[in-house]
Design a protein around this motif. Structure first.
Motif, PDB file in Angstrom:
ATOM      1  N   THR A   1       0.837  -1.302  -0.096  1.00 44.41           N
ATOM      2  CA  THR A   1       0.101   0.066  -0.135  1.00 44.41           C
ATOM      3  C   THR A   1       0.937   1.244  -0.119  1.00 44.41           C
ATOM      4  O   THR A   1       0.582   2.269  -0.645  1.00 44.41           O
ATOM      5  CB  THR A   1      -0.883  -0.037   1.190  1.00 44.41           C
ATOM      6  OG1 THR A   1      -2.041  -1.175   0.955  1.00 44.41           O
ATOM      7  CG2 THR A   1      -1.661   1.378   1.362  1.00 44.41           C
ATOM      8  N   PRO A   2       1.778   1.340   0.919  1.00 41.76           N
ATOM      9  CA  PRO A   2       2.841   2.686   0.786  1.00 41.76           C
ATOM     10  C   PRO A   2       3.171   3.096  -0.730  1.00 41.76           C
ATOM     11  O   PRO A   2       2.956   4.226  -1.081  1.00 41.76           O
ATOM     12  CB  PRO A   2       3.718   2.458   1.763  1.00 41.76           C
ATOM     13  CG  PRO A   2       3.339   1.286   2.897  1.00 41.76           C
ATOM     14  CD  PRO A   2       2.352   0.492   1.904  1.00 41.76           C
ATOM     15  N   GLU A   3       3.480   1.808  -1.438  1.00 42.58           N
ATOM     16  CA  GLU A   3       4.240   2.149  -2.700  1.00 42.58           C
ATOM     17  C   GLU A   3       2.891   2.610  -3.869  1.00 42.58           C
ATOM     18  O   GLU A   3       3.360   3.144  -4.603  1.00 42.58           O
ATOM     19  CB  GLU A   3       4.913   0.974  -3.130  1.00 42.58           C
ATOM     20  CG  GLU A   3       6.260   0.688  -2.499  1.00 42.58           C
ATOM     21  CD  GLU A   3       6.986  -0.414  -3.001  1.00 42.58           C
ATOM     22  OE1 GLU A   3       7.579  -0.577  -3.857  1.00 42.58           O
ATOM     23  OE2 GLU A   3       6.499  -1.627  -2.192  1.00 42.58           O
ATOM     24  N   ILE A   4       1.685   1.620  -3.603  1.00 46.26           N
ATOM     25  CA  ILE A   4       0.515   1.848  -4.295  1.00 46.26           C
ATOM     26  C   ILE A   4       0.177   3.454  -4.199  1.00 46.26           C
ATOM     27  O   ILE A   4      -0.005   4.014  -5.107  1.00 46.26           O
ATOM     28  CB  ILE A   4      -0.623   1.239  -4.033  1.00 46.26           C
ATOM     29  CG1 ILE A   4      -0.186  -0.331  -4.249  1.00 46.26           C
ATOM     30  CG2 ILE A   4      -1.763   1.296  -4.812  1.00 46.26           C
ATOM     31  CD1 ILE A   4      -1.064  -1.306  -3.874  1.00 46.26           C
ATOM     32  N   ALA A   5       0.456   3.956  -3.035  1.00 49.95           N
ATOM     33  CA  ALA A   5      -0.266   5.358  -2.625  1.00 49.95           C
ATOM     34  C   ALA A   5       0.935   6.368  -3.087  1.00 49.95           C
ATOM     35  O   ALA A   5       0.665   7.507  -2.969  1.00 49.95           O
ATOM     36  CB  ALA A   5      -0.525   5.477  -1.281  1.00 49.95           C
ATOM     37  N   GLY A   6       2.131   5.910  -3.564  1.00 55.84           N
ATOM     38  CA  GLY A   6       3.058   6.746  -3.914  1.00 55.84           C
ATOM     39  C   GLY A   6       3.576   7.561  -2.664  1.00 55.84           C
ATOM     40  O   GLY A   6       4.467   8.685  -2.780  1.00 55.84           O
ATOM     41  N   LEU A   7       3.734   6.960  -1.519  1.00 58.48           N
ATOM     42  CA  LEU A   7       4.390   7.466  -0.433  1.00 58.48           C
ATOM     43  C   LEU A   7       5.690   7.439  -0.236  1.00 58.48           C
ATOM     44  O   LEU A   7       6.350   6.566  -1.008  1.00 58.48           O
ATOM     45  CB  LEU A   7       3.802   6.702   1.112  1.00 58.48           C
ATOM     46  CG  LEU A   7       2.416   6.845   1.184  1.00 58.48           C
ATOM     47  CD1 LEU A   7       1.945   6.271   2.412  1.00 58.48           C
ATOM     48  CD2 LEU A   7       1.898   8.298   1.509  1.00 58.48           C
ATOM     49  N   PRO A   8       6.644   8.032   0.587  1.00 57.73           N
ATOM     50  CA  PRO A   8       8.074   7.806   0.421  1.00 57.73           C
ATOM     51  C   PRO A   8       8.614   6.471   1.081  1.00 57.73           C
ATOM     52  O   PRO A   8       7.790   5.906   1.500  1.00 57.73           O
ATOM     53  CB  PRO A   8       8.454   8.693   1.583  1.00 57.73           C
ATOM     54  CG  PRO A   8       7.430   9.874   1.491  1.00 57.73           C
ATOM     55  CD  PRO A   8       6.296   9.209   1.276  1.00 57.73           C
ATOM     56  N   TYR A   9       9.705   6.013   0.259  1.00 57.07           N
ATOM     57  CA  TYR A   9      10.101   4.585   0.377  1.00 57.07           C
ATOM     58  C   TYR A   9      10.312   4.448   2.021  1.00 57.07           C
ATOM     59  O   TYR A   9      10.222   3.279   2.433  1.00 57.07           O
ATOM     60  CB  TYR A   9      11.195   4.633  -0.404  1.00 57.07           C
ATOM     61  CG  TYR A   9      11.632   2.917  -0.441  1.00 57.07           C
ATOM     62  CD1 TYR A   9      11.090   2.024  -1.292  1.00 57.07           C
ATOM     63  CD2 TYR A   9      12.785   2.570   0.430  1.00 57.07           C
ATOM     64  CE1 TYR A   9      11.808   0.730  -1.001  1.00 57.07           C
ATOM     65  CE2 TYR A   9      13.201   1.284   0.633  1.00 57.07           C
ATOM     66  CZ  TYR A   9      12.718   0.258  -0.214  1.00 57.07           C
ATOM     67  OH  TYR A   9      12.959  -0.961  -0.046  1.00 57.07           O
ATOM     68  N   VAL A  10      10.598   5.457   2.691  1.00 53.31           N
ATOM     69  CA  VAL A  10      10.918   5.053   4.164  1.00 53.31           C
ATOM     70  C   VAL A  10       9.723   4.563   4.573  1.00 53.31           C
ATOM     71  O   VAL A  10       9.838   3.690   5.685  1.00 53.31           O
ATOM     72  CB  VAL A  10      11.435   6.403   4.767  1.00 53.31           C
ATOM     73  CG1 VAL A  10      10.451   7.383   4.583  1.00 53.31           C
ATOM     74  CG2 VAL A  10      11.666   6.252   6.218  1.00 53.31           C
ATOM     75  N   ILE A  11       8.553   4.749   4.145  1.00 56.95           N
ATOM     76  CA  ILE A  11       7.300   4.368   4.873  1.00 56.95           C
ATOM     77  C   ILE A  11       7.355   2.971   4.508  1.00 56.95           C
ATOM     78  O   ILE A  11       6.923   1.916   5.281  1.00 56.95           O
ATOM     79  CB  ILE A  11       5.778   5.134   4.559  1.00 56.95           C
ATOM     80  CG1 ILE A  11       6.094   6.617   4.978  1.00 56.95           C
ATOM     81  CG2 ILE A  11       4.934   4.473   5.178  1.00 56.95           C
ATOM     82  CD1 ILE A  11       5.114   7.501   4.919  1.00 56.95           C
ATOM     83  N   SER A  12       7.492   2.827   3.122  1.00 59.83           N
ATOM     84  CA  SER A  12       7.466   1.219   2.817  1.00 59.83           C
ATOM     85  C   SER A  12       8.331   0.507   3.466  1.00 59.83           C
ATOM     86  O   SER A  12       8.265  -0.655   4.225  1.00 59.83           O
ATOM     87  CB  SER A  12       8.008   1.106   1.163  1.00 59.83           C
ATOM     88  OG  SER A  12       7.046   1.816   0.342  1.00 59.83           O
ATOM     89  N   GLY A  13       9.784   0.877   3.900  1.00 66.29           N
ATOM     90  CA  GLY A  13      10.701   0.203   4.686  1.00 66.29           C
ATOM     91  C   GLY A  13      10.404   0.017   5.934  1.00 66.29           C
ATOM     92  O   GLY A  13      10.595  -0.997   6.810  1.00 66.29           O
TER      93      GLY A  13
END
Length: 629
Positions: A412-424
């Protein structure tokens, strides 16, 4: 060592406050590195390996050579921190990774997991925790041995424990493999073994003592990691960073999108099918799953072991309340996560040109969790597209997009275009959830083999050193086998976890409850309860999952049996009940077997009946059950 332990216990609040601040600071540091253009792969390595390193350090600092500390953390864990450790032990890959995905696809039907798992802790609080603590044992099989006459009951309880816990731990290692494979860009099988290193470093040296303090640290990471993305999405979509009360706006937008896509409005309640029609089968599956998850929660050995670690009976009861609070924080957020995740998919993915899909589609697709199935050839790059034929217009339609349940939270963080730090951050949280549960499960299995089988049944004269060495060796062996099974077979995490709950519920719940609340139940009752409940559950689980056509041909006298193609196999549904709820057959059978055996066989001794009366008194010291037998 005792002085160090005492100083640590006296400063728990300060220690974990510093730890939390350091983790938040580390996350901000990763965000700054991202702004300076450090590659995402490097950031992923930092998140994964630093958190694994912290867990390993805690495990090393909490190493012990004392039996009481290795098996029950010295019985010194305060209720608040035991509740937090239990929350982490409980917040498995199924909760962190799978639950929001279940709600994403199942709508109200997915609430069975929330209701079942939460309600189970009510059973633990009312029926189990304080009374098991008062028994003063090390393991759940210890309880069965003390209550039901020795090694036969102990051995049967060990079989149930290993079967349920091994099924459960494989699911956790699958979760570890998914996260590690995606964020370290390595193969899934290798990723399972890389994650295994973190599991072993946390638990081998310090047993329950190390696992307890590691799980407190893991809970802090996983709850931060779960809340931040959905809080950010809530602020982005609604302007209010409180997703738990604002996701209704996301649902309204989802409904509008689905009307545009021409999608019928399914799942108006938990009792409707995919076309929105009332379905008795859906209703029975919903309640059957809730029952199995509730009863299974109150029967899982690695959870019940946590209440052996408190200083007193009262704190055991209090820690259940804290457990519920810490679990509530995630479960109350899961529906919001599912809603905002689906809205982001509809806004950012559906209707986009295939040639311009973002890089995360290929990344998650490479490990089989995402599929863009515009053409029949898409299956070459996306395993999820097998058997799907798109219209080939170069635009991704809703019917052509495939998203695995286990990818909803992680992607979801990547789908939503959030910064990669949130994906990590989410990856670190998912890893913490899977590792914390895997630690508890592997420890439960190793302790059952080393303490209940080796020490209690084979070599009662074994010294402390030998017992701990054997436990550590067995822990490593079981972990390697579990990682091999997870890496070779893979699986749907929620299915594996649900089977584990059914197995534990059918095999152990009746013996635990009636052992505490029916003092007449004798040795034969306890043995027959396990044999009948566990045996019937496993019979239906194996036959319906692997021999569906045989079930339909030979067990039609049971009633309505349907064959459904699931996970590439012909799975049998008896009375329309999904076999993840197979405990529905074993639980009542176990109670009936115990009641019949209890009345026709020799009752418990007068000493044991007096002892059972004494443990029901809320206050008082821990008793010796074996002396009462």
């Amino acid at each position: 060592m005792a002085a160090i332990q005492g100083g640590f216990l006296a400063n728990l609040g300060r220690v974990y406050a510093i730890y939390t601040g350091a983790f938040v600071g580390f996350t901000i540091f990763i965000g700054i590195l991202e702004l300076f253009g450090v590659p995402n792969r490097i950031l992923g390595y930092l998140f994964i390996f630093l958190t694994l390193g912290v867990y390993a350090l805690i495990g090393w600092l909490a190493r012990t050579a004392e039996v009481n500390e290795y098996y029950v953390a010295g019985r010194v864990v305060p209720a608040f921190y035991n509740g937090m450790a239990t929350g982490a032990d409980w917040m498995s890959a199924a909760s962190f990774i799978g639950m929001a995905g279940s709600l994403y696809f199942g709508g109200y039907g997915g609430l069975a997991f929330v209701l079942g798992w939460t309600g189970g802790y009510v059973l633990v609080s009312i029926l189990m925790a304080p009374y098991l603590r008062k028994f003063g044992q090390f393991t759940v099989p210890d309880f069965f041995s003390a209550r039901y006459g020795g090694n036969l009951a102990r051995g049967l309880a060990v079989i149930v424990l290993i079967t349920a816990s091994f099924t459960y731990v494989v699911a956790q290692i699958v979760g570890v493999g998914i996260i590690t494979a995606r964020f370290l860009d390595i193969g899934f099988q290798v990723a399972c073994f890389v994650g295994l290193i973190g599991i072993l470093l946390c638990s081998m040296l310090g047993g329950m003592k190390a696992v307890t303090w590691t799980q407190v640290a893991q809970y802090i990471i996983l709850i931060i990691a779960y809340l931040i993305p959905v809080v950010v999405l809530s602020a982005k979509v609604t302007g209010v960073p409180i997703p738990q009360i604002m996701y209704g706006q996301a649902l309204e937008k989802i409904e509008a999108f689905e009307k545009t896509f021409g999608v019928a409005q399914p799942y108006a309640s938990a009792f409707t099918d995919a076309r929105g029609n009332y379905s008795p089968t859906a209703m029975w599956n919903f309640f059957a799953l809730i029952l199995c998850l509730m009863v299974g929660t109150a029967s899982l050995p690695h959870i019940l072991m946590r209440y052996f670690t408190t200083p007193s009976v009262k704190q055991a009861r209090d820690s259940v309340a804290w457990s519920l609070f810490f679990i509530f924080l995630l479960y109350f957020t899961a529906p919001a996560y599912a809603a905002f995740a689906k809205l982001e998919v509809y806004q950012n993915v559906i209707g986009q040109p295939i040639a311009k899909l973002p890089a995360w589609v290929a990344s998650w697709g490479s490990i089989g969790l995402v599929g863009a199935c515009d053409t029949a050839q898409a299956a070459v790059n996306f395993a999820l597209c097998k058997g799907v034929t798109g219209n080939g217009d170069g635009i991704l339609q809703l019917s052509e997009f495939r998203l695995h349940t286990d990818a909803v939270v992680l992607a979801t963080p990547e789908i939503a275009g959030l910064p990669y730090v949130i994906s990590g951050l989410v990856a670190a949280g998912g890893l913490a959830a899977a590792l914390s549960t895997a630690d508890g499960l592997l420890l439960a299995i190793a302790n059952a083999l080393s303490h209940d089988i080796y020490y209690k049944m084979i070599d009662p004269n074994a010294d402390t050193k030998r017992r701990l060495i054997i436990s550590r060796v067995l822990l490593a062996l079981v972990a390697v086998v579990a990682a091999y099974v997870a890496g070779t077979l893979g699986a749907d995490i929620l299915f594996l976890v649900s089977w584990a709950f059914s197995i534990a519920a059918a095999g152990l719940f009746a013996g635990l409850v009636l052992g505490i609340w029916w003092k007449r139940a004798g040795d034969a009752a306890g043995v027959w309860g396990i044999v009948v409940g566990f045996g019937l559950c496993m019979f239906f689980l194996i036959t319906t999952e692997f021999y569906g056509p045989w079930v339909k041909a030979n067990l039609s006298w049971l009633g309505d049996i349907n064959i459904v193609k699931i996970r590439g196999r012909d799975v049998a549904y008896i009375w329309g009940i999904n076999n993840i709820s197979v405990g529905i057959f074993g639980i009542p059978a176990a109670f009936l077997a115990m009641l019949v055996a209890g009345w026709v066989s020799k009752p418990a001794s007068a000493e044991m009946q007096d002892f059972i009366d004494s443990i029901r008194i809320p206050a008082g010291s821990v008793r010796n059950a074996e002396a009462a037998h």
